[in-house]
Design a protein around this motif. Structure first.
Motif, mmCIF file in Angstrom:
data_model
loop_
_atom_site.group_PDB
_atom_site.id
_atom_site.type_symbol
_atom_site.label_atom_id
_atom_site.label_comp_id
_atom_site.label_asym_id
_atom_site.label_seq_id
_atom_site.Cartn_x
_atom_site.Cartn_y
_atom_site.Cartn_z
ATOM 1 N N ASN A 1 41.284 -18.932 -111.421
ATOM 2 C CA ASN A 1 40.981 -18.338 -112.721
ATOM 3 C C ASN A 1 40.957 -16.817 -112.696
ATOM 4 O OD1 ASN A 1 40.780 -20.736 -114.178
ATOM 5 N ND2 ASN A 1 38.708 -21.068 -113.454
ATOM 6 N N LEU A 2 41.453 -16.229 -111.617
ATOM 7 C CA LEU A 2 41.570 -14.775 -111.622
ATOM 8 C C LEU A 2 42.558 -14.379 -112.700
ATOM 9 C CD1 LEU A 2 41.710 -13.767 -107.869
ATOM 10 C CD2 LEU A 2 39.957 -13.163 -109.512
ATOM 11 N N ARG A 3 42.205 -13.375 -113.443
ATOM 12 C CA ARG A 3 43.095 -12.911 -114.510
ATOM 13 C C ARG A 3 44.306 -12.226 -113.899
ATOM 14 N NH1 ARG A 3 39.472 -12.779 -119.015
ATOM 15 N NH2 ARG A 3 37.368 -12.550 -118.288
ATOM 16 N N LYS A 4 45.414 -12.331 -114.572
ATOM 17 C CA LYS A 4 46.616 -11.651 -114.103
ATOM 18 C C LYS A 4 46.547 -10.166 -114.438
ATOM 19 C CE LYS A 4 48.513 -15.411 -112.648
ATOM 20 N NZ LYS A 4 48.404 -15.763 -111.284
ATOM 21 N N LYS A 5 45.912 -9.826 -115.540
ATOM 22 C CA LYS A 5 45.774 -8.428 -115.969
ATOM 23 C C LYS A 5 44.306 -8.098 -116.129
ATOM 24 C CE LYS A 5 50.152 -7.495 -116.589
ATOM 25 N NZ LYS A 5 50.836 -6.543 -115.776
ATOM 26 N N GLN A 53 45.048 2.048 -121.103
ATOM 27 C CA GLN A 53 46.335 2.415 -120.519
ATOM 28 C C GLN A 53 47.450 1.546 -121.087
ATOM 29 O OE1 GLN A 53 45.894 2.075 -116.293
ATOM 30 N NE2 GLN A 53 44.608 3.888 -116.131
ATOM 31 N N ILE A 54 47.164 0.268 -121.310
ATOM 32 C CA ILE A 54 48.159 -0.647 -121.867
ATOM 33 C C ILE A 54 48.512 -0.217 -123.299
ATOM 34 C CG2 ILE A 54 48.578 -3.012 -122.642
ATOM 35 C CD1 ILE A 54 46.847 -3.887 -120.226
ATOM 36 N N LYS A 55 47.476 0.138 -124.093
ATOM 37 C CA LYS A 55 47.696 0.554 -125.483
ATOM 38 C C LYS A 55 48.486 1.858 -125.562
ATOM 39 C CE LYS A 55 43.852 -1.545 -127.935
ATOM 40 N NZ LYS A 55 42.653 -1.295 -128.715
ATOM 41 N N ASP A 56 48.276 2.769 -124.609
ATOM 42 C CA ASP A 56 48.952 4.067 -124.614
ATOM 43 C C ASP A 56 50.429 3.963 -124.300
ATOM 44 O OD1 ASP A 56 46.587 5.266 -125.262
ATOM 45 O OD2 ASP A 56 46.146 6.006 -123.246
ATOM 46 N N LYS A 57 50.854 2.887 -123.664
ATOM 47 C CA LYS A 57 52.269 2.739 -123.301
ATOM 48 C C LYS A 57 53.159 2.444 -124.476
ATOM 49 C CE LYS A 57 51.580 1.465 -118.548
ATOM 50 N NZ LYS A 57 51.762 0.476 -117.516
ATOM 51 N N ILE A 104 46.451 -10.821 -106.635
ATOM 52 C CA ILE A 104 46.845 -11.702 -107.741
ATOM 53 C C ILE A 104 46.832 -10.863 -109.009
ATOM 54 C CG2 ILE A 104 46.286 -13.765 -109.061
ATOM 55 C CD1 ILE A 104 44.835 -14.806 -106.574
ATOM 56 N N GLY A 105 47.995 -10.623 -109.570
ATOM 57 C CA GLY A 105 48.089 -9.782 -110.755
ATOM 58 C C GLY A 105 47.585 -8.391 -110.435
ATOM 59 N N CYS A 163 40.033 -4.681 -109.235
ATOM 60 C CA CYS A 163 41.272 -4.229 -109.874
ATOM 61 C C CYS A 163 41.885 -3.128 -109.019
ATOM 62 C CB CYS A 163 41.005 -3.726 -111.281
ATOM 63 S SG CYS A 163 42.474 -3.074 -112.106
ATOM 64 N N THR A 164 43.173 -3.248 -108.712
ATOM 65 C CA THR A 164 43.848 -2.245 -107.886
ATOM 66 C C THR A 164 44.124 -0.967 -108.672
ATOM 67 O OG1 THR A 164 45.988 -3.241 -108.400
ATOM 68 C CG2 THR A 164 44.908 -3.953 -106.376
ATOM 69 N N THR A 165 44.019 -1.012 -110.000
ATOM 70 C CA THR A 165 44.272 0.157 -110.842
ATOM 71 C C THR A 165 43.019 0.999 -111.054
ATOM 72 O OG1 THR A 165 45.977 -1.078 -112.004
ATOM 73 C CG2 THR A 165 45.178 0.916 -113.072
ATOM 74 N N CYS A 166 41.906 0.340 -111.427
ATOM 75 C CA CYS A 166 40.715 1.096 -111.836
ATOM 76 C C CYS A 166 39.477 0.828 -110.994
ATOM 77 C CB CYS A 166 40.394 0.797 -113.295
ATOM 78 S SG CYS A 166 39.787 -0.893 -113.546
#
Length: 66
Positions: free
Chosen positions: A49-53, A62-66, A13-14, A36-39
């Motif tokens: 209520n799982l967060r999407k991000k 990582q989001i800010k660096d994009k 999920i997300g 988290c599949t990323t970190c």
């Protein structure tokens, strides 16, 4: 999400993959441990209520660096 709580294990999920079913709580919601599949950041939430991000420091940077 499905009604049998054990069938949600492995669902993505997300940014999160559901890893473990932890039980049903007073709110009648099924609680899960998700990673988290990323970190690899771990959270405990009910399935709806799982967060999407992921908002951990590493993913947020990582989001800010994009």
């Amino acid at each position: 999400p499905v009604k049998n709580p054990y069938k949600n294990i492995g669902l993505i999920i997300g940014d999160f993959k559901v890893e473990e079913y932890l039980g049903q709580y007073k709110s009648k919601a099924f609680k899960y441990k998700a990673v988290c599949t990323t970190c690899g950041h771990t959270i405990v939430k009910d399935i709806y209520n799982l967060r999407k991000k992921c908002i951990c420091a590493k993913c947020h940077k990582q989001i800010k660096d994009k």
